[in-house]
Design an enzyme around this catalytic site. Structure first.
Site, short mmCIF file in Angstrom:
data_model
loop_
_atom_site.label_atom_id
_atom_site.label_comp_id
_atom_site.label_asym_id
_atom_site.label_seq_id
_atom_site.Cartn_x
_atom_site.Cartn_y
_atom_site.Cartn_z
N GLY A 61 34.47 35.79 41.04
CA GLY A 61 35.34 35.58 39.40
C GLY A 61 34.99 34.40 38.87
CB SER A 115 35.52 34.45 32.09
OG SER A 115 36.47 35.33 33.06
N GLY A 121 36.78 30.17 36.92
CA GLY A 121 35.80 30.31 37.56
C GLY A 121 34.53 29.89 36.94
CE1 TYR A 160 48.15 36.92 38.32
CE2 TYR A 160 50.02 35.40 38.32
CZ TYR A 160 48.93 35.70 38.39
OH TYR A 160 47.89 34.72 38.32
#
Length: 248
Positions: free
Chosen positions: A12, A15, A18, A148
Site C-alpha cells: 500500500g 499513496s 505508504g 472498520y
C-alpha cells in the site's frame, strides 16, 4: 541514513501514508519496493522515488504479492523491513451493515494484512522489523464505524500475537495507529457521498485536540522510527499518532 542498503517493502505504498513512508525510507538509503492496487499511482510513486520498484497487487487476493517478494529475493536475498499499510474504509450504521460490506473491508484490513505478513516471513530473519498501520478506530467507539473498527481491532490482536511468536527469531512487530489524517482514502470511503466529505473532514478535525488533521509525513516518521535500530528494544506496541485524540 538509518536504512542504508536495507530491503524495504511497503504494501500500500502508492499513496498517502505508504507513499510518504516509501519516500522517507528511500531518502535514508533503503532499497524500496512497493505495492498497490492502482497501476497509475504506482507509476507516479516509482517515478518520484529514484530506484524504487513497484508492483500491482491487491492485498485482498492472497498471494498477489508474490511477484514483489520474488523480486526482493532475487535482488537482495532477504527482506529487512515490511510496512503493511494497505487499507480501505466504509461507514454504515449497525442496522445497515451488509455481509458484503463487512467482508470487503475485513478481507483487506484484517485477513489480507495478516496473510501478507505470513507470506513475507520466509524472507525475514534476525534484525527484521515489521510495522503495521492500525487506527485509533480500534479503541474509539465511533457510530457508523463498526466495520472498520472491528477489522483494525482484530489487526491489533494479530500484531501482538505476531510480536510474541516472532521475538525469538529476532523480528520485531509494531503498530502505528493514526488519528484523522489527510490522505486520499477520505475521498473514497464507502458510505460517504462526495458532497459530504468536507463536512466529515470538519467533524474529524474538531475531534482532534490539536484542531487539525495529521499529514502523511507525520505518520511516516514514527513508522520509520519503529522500523529502525533506534527502536531495537521495542516490540508489540501500538503507537497512537493522533494529535491527542485517544490520550487527551
Amino acid at each position: 541514513m538509518r536504512f542504508r542498503d536495507k530491503a524495504v517493502l511497503v504494501i500500500g505504498g502508492n499513496s498517502g501514508i505508504g507513499r510518504a513512508a516509501a519516500q522517507a525510507f528511500a531518502a535514508e538509503g533503503a532499497h524500496v519496493f512497493l505495492t498497490g492496487r492502482a497501476q497509475a499511482t504506482i507509476d507516479e510513486t516509482v517515478a518520484a522515488i529514484p530506484g524504487a520498484r513497484g508492483f500491482q497487487a491487491d492485498i485482498a487476493q492472497l498471494g498477489s504479492g508474490a511477484q514483489a517478494l520474488a523480486a526482493i529475493r532475487d535482488a537482495h536475498g532477504r527482506l529487512d523491513i515490511l510496512f503493511v499499510n494497505a487499507g480501505i474504509g466504509t461507514f454504515a450504521p449497525v442496522a445497515k451493515v451488509t455481509p458484503a460490506q463487512w467482508d470487503e473491508v475485513h478481507n483487506v484490513n484484517l485477513r489480507g494484512c495478516f496473510f501478507a505478513v505470513q507470506e513475507a516471513l520466509p524472507l525475514m530473519g534476525e534484525g527484521g522489523a515489521i510495522v503495521i498501520t492500525g487506527s485509533i478506530g480500534s479503541v474509539a467507539a465511533v457510530p457508523g464505524n463498526v466495520i472498520y473498527a472491528t477489522a483494525k481491532a482484530g489487526l491489533r490482536a494479530a500484531a501482538r500475537t505476531l510480536a510474541a511468536e516472532l521475538v525469538g527469531r529476532g523480528i520485531r512487530v509494531n503498530m502505528v495507529s493514526p488519528g484523522p489524517t489527510e490522505t486520499p482514502i477520505i475521498n473514497r470511503t464507502g458510505g460517504v457521498p462526495a458532497e459530504a466529505v468536507p463536512g466529515l473532514r470538519e467533524i474529524m478535525t474538531q475531534a482532534v485536540p490539536m484542531k487539525r488533521m495529521g499529514t502523511p509525513e507525520e505518520i511516516a516518521r514514527p513508522v520509520l522510527f519503529l522500523a529502525s535500530d533506534e527502536a531495537s528494544f521495542i516490540t508489540g506496541i501500538d503507537l497512537y499518532v493522533d494529535g491527542g485524540c485517544v490520550e487527551l
